[in-house]
Design an enzyme around this catalytic site. Structure first.
Site, PDB file in Angstrom:
ATOM      1  N   TYR A 102      93.675 -14.406 -78.986  1.00  0.00           N
ATOM      2  CA  TYR A 102      94.392 -13.507 -77.351  1.00  0.00           C
ATOM      3  C   TYR A 102      95.185 -12.789 -77.300  1.00  0.00           C
ATOM      4  O   TYR A 102      94.701 -12.304 -76.141  1.00  0.00           O
ATOM      5  CB  TYR A 102      96.557 -14.283 -77.686  1.00  0.00           C
ATOM      6  N   ASP A 104      81.551 -17.176 -88.575  1.00  0.00           N
ATOM      7  CA  ASP A 104      82.995 -16.961 -89.917  1.00  0.00           C
ATOM      8  C   ASP A 104      82.692 -15.445 -90.648  1.00  0.00           C
ATOM      9  O   ASP A 104      81.573 -15.015 -91.152  1.00  0.00           O
ATOM     10  CB  ASP A 104      83.425 -18.133 -90.498  1.00  0.00           C
ATOM     11  N   SER A 143     101.426  -7.072 -88.877  1.00  0.00           N
ATOM     12  CA  SER A 143     103.012  -7.533 -87.886  1.00  0.00           C
ATOM     13  C   SER A 143     104.176  -7.076 -88.373  1.00  0.00           C
ATOM     14  O   SER A 143     104.229  -6.436 -89.416  1.00  0.00           O
ATOM     15  CB  SER A 143     103.091  -8.652 -88.347  1.00  0.00           C
ATOM     16  N   TYR A 175     101.319 -16.310 -95.191  1.00  0.00           N
ATOM     17  CA  TYR A 175     100.910 -16.031 -93.398  1.00  0.00           C
ATOM     18  C   TYR A 175     101.972 -14.168 -93.624  1.00  0.00           C
ATOM     19  O   TYR A 175     100.508 -13.189 -93.697  1.00  0.00           O
ATOM     20  CB  TYR A 175     101.438 -16.474 -92.292  1.00  0.00           C
ATOM     21  N   LYS A 210      99.601 -10.565 -94.239  1.00  0.00           N
ATOM     22  CA  LYS A 210      99.753  -9.089 -93.823  1.00  0.00           C
ATOM     23  C   LYS A 210     100.188  -7.932 -94.722  1.00  0.00           C
ATOM     24  O   LYS A 210      99.830  -7.011 -94.598  1.00  0.00           O
ATOM     25  CB  LYS A 210     101.003  -8.943 -92.641  1.00  0.00           C
ATOM     26  N   ASN A 217     106.357 -20.128 -81.245  1.00  0.00           N
ATOM     27  CA  ASN A 217     106.386 -19.363 -80.822  1.00  0.00           C
ATOM     28  C   ASN A 217     107.719 -19.650 -79.549  1.00  0.00           C
ATOM     29  O   ASN A 217     106.475 -20.583 -78.853  1.00  0.00           O
ATOM     30  CB  ASN A 217     105.788 -18.172 -80.501  1.00  0.00           C
ATOM     31  N   VAL A 221     117.423 -24.096 -78.638  1.00  0.00           N
ATOM     32  CA  VAL A 221     117.332 -22.103 -79.309  1.00  0.00           C
ATOM     33  C   VAL A 221     117.689 -22.493 -80.604  1.00  0.00           C
ATOM     34  O   VAL A 221     118.463 -23.074 -81.240  1.00  0.00           O
ATOM     35  CB  VAL A 221     118.363 -21.806 -78.374  1.00  0.00           C
ATOM     36  N   ARG A 251     114.397 -10.121 -80.832  1.00  0.00           N
ATOM     37  CA  ARG A 251     113.021  -9.567 -81.097  1.00  0.00           C
ATOM     38  C   ARG A 251     112.513  -8.702 -79.143  1.00  0.00           C
ATOM     39  O   ARG A 251     113.908  -8.496 -78.161  1.00  0.00           O
ATOM     40  CB  ARG A 251     111.893 -10.847 -80.551  1.00  0.00           C
ATOM     41  N   GLY A 257     114.029 -19.224 -92.543  1.00  0.00           N
ATOM     42  CA  GLY A 257     112.804 -18.252 -92.526  1.00  0.00           C
ATOM     43  C   GLY A 257     113.713 -17.017 -91.454  1.00  0.00           C
ATOM     44  O   GLY A 257     112.939 -16.120 -91.720  1.00  0.00           O
TER      45      GLY A 257
HETATM   46  P1  NAD Z   1      94.700 -15.942 -82.385  1.00  0.00           P
HETATM   47  O1  NAD Z   1      94.674 -16.946 -83.543  1.00  0.00           O
HETATM   48  O2  NAD Z   1      95.065 -16.141 -81.246  1.00  0.00           O
HETATM   49  O3  NAD Z   1      93.400 -14.928 -82.282  1.00  0.00           O
HETATM   50  C1  NAD Z   1      92.803 -14.848 -83.993  1.00  0.00           C
HETATM   51  C2  NAD Z   1      91.003 -15.115 -83.974  1.00  0.00           C
HETATM   52  O4  NAD Z   1      90.054 -15.074 -85.185  1.00  0.00           O
HETATM   53  C3  NAD Z   1      90.450 -16.237 -83.034  1.00  0.00           C
HETATM   54  O5  NAD Z   1      90.009 -16.546 -82.301  1.00  0.00           O
HETATM   55  C4  NAD Z   1      90.503 -17.240 -84.223  1.00  0.00           C
HETATM   56  O6  NAD Z   1      89.935 -18.683 -83.561  1.00  0.00           O
HETATM   57  C5  NAD Z   1      89.723 -16.040 -85.635  1.00  0.00           C
HETATM   58  N1  NAD Z   1      89.203 -16.480 -86.600  1.00  0.00           N
HETATM   59  C6  NAD Z   1      89.927 -16.750 -86.956  1.00  0.00           C
HETATM   60  N2  NAD Z   1      89.520 -16.775 -88.761  1.00  0.00           N
HETATM   61  C7  NAD Z   1      88.142 -16.408 -88.302  1.00  0.00           C
HETATM   62  C8  NAD Z   1      87.504 -16.280 -89.627  1.00  0.00           C
HETATM   63  N3  NAD Z   1      87.787 -16.566 -90.775  1.00  0.00           N
HETATM   64  N4  NAD Z   1      86.107 -15.802 -89.204  1.00  0.00           N
HETATM   65  C9  NAD Z   1      85.868 -15.757 -87.440  1.00  0.00           C
HETATM   66  N5  NAD Z   1      86.949 -15.683 -86.749  1.00  0.00           N
HETATM   67  C10 NAD Z   1      88.648 -15.924 -87.547  1.00  0.00           C
HETATM   68  O7  NAD Z   1      95.848 -14.964 -82.514  1.00  0.00           O
HETATM   69  P2  NAD Z   1      96.202 -13.347 -82.024  1.00  0.00           P
HETATM   70  O8  NAD Z   1      97.693 -13.712 -81.547  1.00  0.00           O
HETATM   71  O9  NAD Z   1      95.434 -12.873 -80.938  1.00  0.00           O
HETATM   72  O10 NAD Z   1      95.862 -12.747 -82.692  1.00  0.00           O
HETATM   73  C11 NAD Z   1      95.602 -12.028 -83.601  1.00  0.00           C
HETATM   74  C12 NAD Z   1      96.055 -10.973 -85.085  1.00  0.00           C
HETATM   75  O11 NAD Z   1      96.771 -10.325 -84.942  1.00  0.00           O
HETATM   76  C13 NAD Z   1      95.801 -12.219 -85.535  1.00  0.00           C
HETATM   77  O12 NAD Z   1      95.099 -11.387 -87.469  1.00  0.00           O
HETATM   78  C14 NAD Z   1      97.180 -12.421 -86.136  1.00  0.00           C
HETATM   79  O13 NAD Z   1      97.757 -12.906 -87.430  1.00  0.00           O
HETATM   80  C15 NAD Z   1      98.200 -10.774 -85.914  1.00  0.00           C
HETATM   81  N6  NAD Z   1      99.098 -11.041 -84.803  1.00  0.00           N
HETATM   82  C16 NAD Z   1      99.412 -11.804 -84.136  1.00  0.00           C
HETATM   83  C17 NAD Z   1     100.836 -11.497 -83.973  1.00  0.00           C
HETATM   84  C18 NAD Z   1     101.329 -12.619 -82.746  1.00  0.00           C
HETATM   85  O14 NAD Z   1     101.660 -12.849 -82.540  1.00  0.00           O
HETATM   86  N7  NAD Z   1     100.097 -12.879 -81.728  1.00  0.00           N
HETATM   87  C19 NAD Z   1     102.376 -10.967 -84.502  1.00  0.00           C
HETATM   88  C20 NAD Z   1     101.559 -10.297 -85.320  1.00  0.00           C
HETATM   89  C21 NAD Z   1     100.227  -9.910 -85.538  1.00  0.00           C
HETATM   90  N1  UFG Z   2     112.643 -19.197 -80.837  1.00  0.00           N
HETATM   91  C1  UFG Z   2     113.503 -20.162 -80.627  1.00  0.00           C
HETATM   92  N2  UFG Z   2     113.110 -21.471 -80.014  1.00  0.00           N
HETATM   93  C2  UFG Z   2     111.582 -21.839 -80.332  1.00  0.00           C
HETATM   94  C3  UFG Z   2     110.658 -20.871 -80.633  1.00  0.00           C
HETATM   95  C4  UFG Z   2     111.664 -19.591 -81.437  1.00  0.00           C
HETATM   96  O1  UFG Z   2     115.161 -20.337 -80.584  1.00  0.00           O
HETATM   97  O2  UFG Z   2     111.267 -22.617 -79.720  1.00  0.00           O
HETATM   98  C5  UFG Z   2     113.594 -17.970 -81.385  1.00  0.00           C
HETATM   99  C6  UFG Z   2     113.406 -17.876 -82.540  1.00  0.00           C
HETATM  100  O3  UFG Z   2     114.853 -18.140 -83.620  1.00  0.00           O
HETATM  101  C7  UFG Z   2     113.198 -16.053 -82.768  1.00  0.00           C
HETATM  102  C8  UFG Z   2     112.882 -15.842 -81.113  1.00  0.00           C
HETATM  103  O4  UFG Z   2     113.225 -17.128 -80.601  1.00  0.00           O
HETATM  104  O5  UFG Z   2     114.722 -15.597 -82.782  1.00  0.00           O
HETATM  105  C9  UFG Z   2     111.408 -15.625 -81.562  1.00  0.00           C
HETATM  106  O6  UFG Z   2     110.695 -16.100 -82.044  1.00  0.00           O
HETATM  107  P1  UFG Z   2     109.155 -16.478 -81.892  1.00  0.00           P
HETATM  108  O7  UFG Z   2     108.395 -17.617 -82.926  1.00  0.00           O
HETATM  109  O8  UFG Z   2     108.756 -16.446 -80.712  1.00  0.00           O
HETATM  110  O9  UFG Z   2     108.493 -15.393 -83.090  1.00  0.00           O
HETATM  111  P2  UFG Z   2     109.064 -14.519 -84.516  1.00  0.00           P
HETATM  112  O10 UFG Z   2     110.235 -13.004 -83.900  1.00  0.00           O
HETATM  113  O11 UFG Z   2     110.007 -15.257 -85.753  1.00  0.00           O
HETATM  114  O12 UFG Z   2     108.023 -14.029 -85.071  1.00  0.00           O
HETATM  115  C10 UFG Z   2     106.806 -13.735 -83.997  1.00  0.00           C
HETATM  116  C11 UFG Z   2     105.868 -14.283 -84.671  1.00  0.00           C
HETATM  117  C12 UFG Z   2     104.577 -13.623 -86.636  1.00  0.00           C
HETATM  118  C13 UFG Z   2     105.160 -12.019 -86.762  1.00  0.00           C
HETATM  119  C14 UFG Z   2     106.607 -11.796 -85.397  1.00  0.00           C
HETATM  120  C15 UFG Z   2     106.401 -10.430 -85.819  1.00  0.00           C
HETATM  121  O13 UFG Z   2     105.297 -15.729 -84.844  1.00  0.00           O
HETATM  122  O14 UFG Z   2     103.734 -13.907 -86.958  1.00  0.00           O
HETATM  123  O15 UFG Z   2     107.388 -12.102 -84.379  1.00  0.00           O
HETATM  124  O16 UFG Z   2     105.637  -9.511 -84.620  1.00  0.00           O
HETATM  125  F1  UFG Z   2     105.430 -11.813 -87.395  1.00  0.00           F
END
Ligand code: NAD
Ligand code: UFG
Length: 345
Positions: free
Chosen positions: A11, A58, A124, A149, A153, A199, A217, A231, A294
């Site tokens: 993403y 990988d 994160s 997870y 990080k 999410n 919610v 958030r 959590g």
């Molecule tokens: P994503 O899952 O869409 O992208 C991660 C990519 O890494 C995927 O394409 C997956 O196939 C690849 N991948 C995973 N393990 C691998 C491996 N061992 N070797 C090669 N490829 C591998 O996730 P994203 O939302 O794009 O997130 C990117 C990064 O940002 C992640 O590290 C995630 O933890 C971090 N992050 C995401 C969010 C969020 O809410 N999306 C928030 C905070 C941090």
């Molecule tokens: N929520 C709902 N209903 C849902 C999903 C979420 O009410 O179906 C609420 C949650 O309780 C929270 C808010 O929407 O209050 C946001 O929730 P998300 O799951 O979208 O996001 P979080 O803040 O819980 O966590 C996300 C990622 C984590 C990351 C964090 C900060 O999932 O991996 O943002 O970057 F660490």
């Protein structure tokens, strides 16, 4: 610069490729597609009008990475590769620790051997735990994570800080993302979760399109203006631009640099639902459910350090985030899976 994006088919990675190209950089992507689809890279190619050099591997596969580094001259790495589903990490802690930690260990070791010592790491807001200060600044103490997870990080940040401390020729940039949502304005790339979304935004868009009956919610009794969780949602294109800006910290040889990437605005769950309904002129049915284990009440950042040091700030607001998330969902009701490309796989 020539940038290696691990996990670049995901993403945030796909949006970052587009912004890196726009800024004049070149890229190489490595991904094993564990949570992504080859179609996503094809879509990037059609947005950018050029090819994306790609290696399917990988990052725990040392041989594959060594080959990649011998085939391409890499100036810096952005490490997106990692597993990210919070709930799944509680069920499968070993798989999460193994993938995320070993992946980085192998990557950094191969980088060091190839004398590439510039890394941007996807961290994160979760590392702050239940934050001691709101809005959260980068010197807010790290907290207790509530799932494996989050710990990957937090621990990997420490690993990278220790590596940089021992060898000052490393530049390590830790980017602490807040809540990325939205999609590229073309509607071609966006978030494509597997199964039931964890999410908020993908749950809203899947409810809006009729895949889910209603949004749950999670709690309306938090100490927030309307009782639902608050958030710092950030448009994924702004987040992608943040990575381009972070290259500045590498160019300036900053050593260790940590930045919050958020907008600095907090929106509640109901604020997001209302904004989505208004912008897209549709209803999102929802029911109030118990709190999710959590979760914290409020999490938003002070993003001024990134503005002062990198000249970066978010330009999109909640309306654009809701508009673009819906555009991607509407144009891609089955995500990247289409009749043609599923036959090809
Ligand atoms: P994503 O899952 O869409 O992208 C991660 C990519 O890494 C995927 O394409 C997956 O196939 C690849 N991948 C995973 N393990 C691998 C491996 N061992 N070797 C090669 N490829 C591998 O996730 P994203 O939302 O794009 O997130 C990117 C990064 O940002 C992640 O590290 C995630 O933890 C971090 N992050 C995401 C969010 C969020 O809410 N999306 C928030 C905070 C941090
Ligand atoms: N929520 C709902 N209903 C849902 C999903 C979420 O009410 O179906 C609420 C949650 O309780 C929270 C808010 O929407 O209050 C946001 O929730 P998300 O799951 O979208 O996001 P979080 O803040 O819980 O966590 C996300 C990622 C984590 C990351 C964090 C900060 O999932 O991996 O943002 O970057 F660490």
């Amino acid at each position: 610069m020539n940038i290696l994006l691990t996990g670049g088919a995901g993403y945030i990675g796909t949006h970052t490729i587009v912004e890196l190209f726009k800024a004049g950089h070149s890229v190489v992507v490595v991904d094993n597609f564990v949570n992504s689809h080859p179609e996503a890279l094809k879509r990037v190619e059609s947005i950018a009008g050029r090819q994306v050099p790609f290696v399917q591997a990988d990052i725990r596969n040392r041989e594959a990475l060594e080959k990649l580094f011998s085939n391409y001259a890499i100036d810096a790495v952005i490490n997106f590769a990692g597993l990210k589903a919070v709930g799944e990490s509680v069920e499968k802690p070993l798989e999460y620790y193994e993938n995320n930690m070993n992946g980085l260990f192998v990557l950094v070791d191969v980088m060091r051997k190839n004398n590439c010592k510039n890394i941007i790491f996807s961290s994160s807001a979760t590392v702050y735990g239940d934050p001691a200060i709101i809005p959260i600044t980068e010197d807010c103490p790290k907290g207790q994570c509530t799932n494996p997870y989050g710990w990957t990080k937090s621990m990997l940040e420490q690993v990278l800080m220790d590596i940089q401390k021992a060898d000052h020729s490393w530049n390590v940039v830790l980017l602490r993302y807040f809540n990325p949502i939205g999609a590229h304005e073309s509607g071609l790339i966006g978030e494509n979760p597997n199964g039931i979304p964890n999410n908020l935004m993908p749950y809203i868009t899947q409810t809006a399109i009729g895949i889910r009956k209603e949004l749950g919610v999670f709690g309306n009794d938090y100490d927030t203006p309307d009782g639902t969780g608050v958030r710092d949602y950030i448009h994924v294109v702004d987040l992608a631009r943040g990575h381009v800006a972070a290259l500045k910290a590498i160019e300036q040889n900053k050593g260790l640099a940590i930045y919050n990437l958020g907008t600095g605005h907090g929106y509640s769950v109901l604020d997001v639902v209302k904004a989505f309904e208004k912008v897209n002129n549709m209803k999102v049915p929802y029911v109030i459910k118990p709190r999710r284990a959590g979760d914290i009440a409020t999490c938003y950042c002070n993003p001024s350090k990134a503005k002062e040091e990198l000249g970066w700030e978010a330009i999109y607001g909640i309306d654009e985030m809701c508009r673009d998330s819906w555009k991607f969902q509407k144009n891609n009701p089955n995500g990247y899976e289409t009749e043609t490309n599923s036959k090809q796989l």
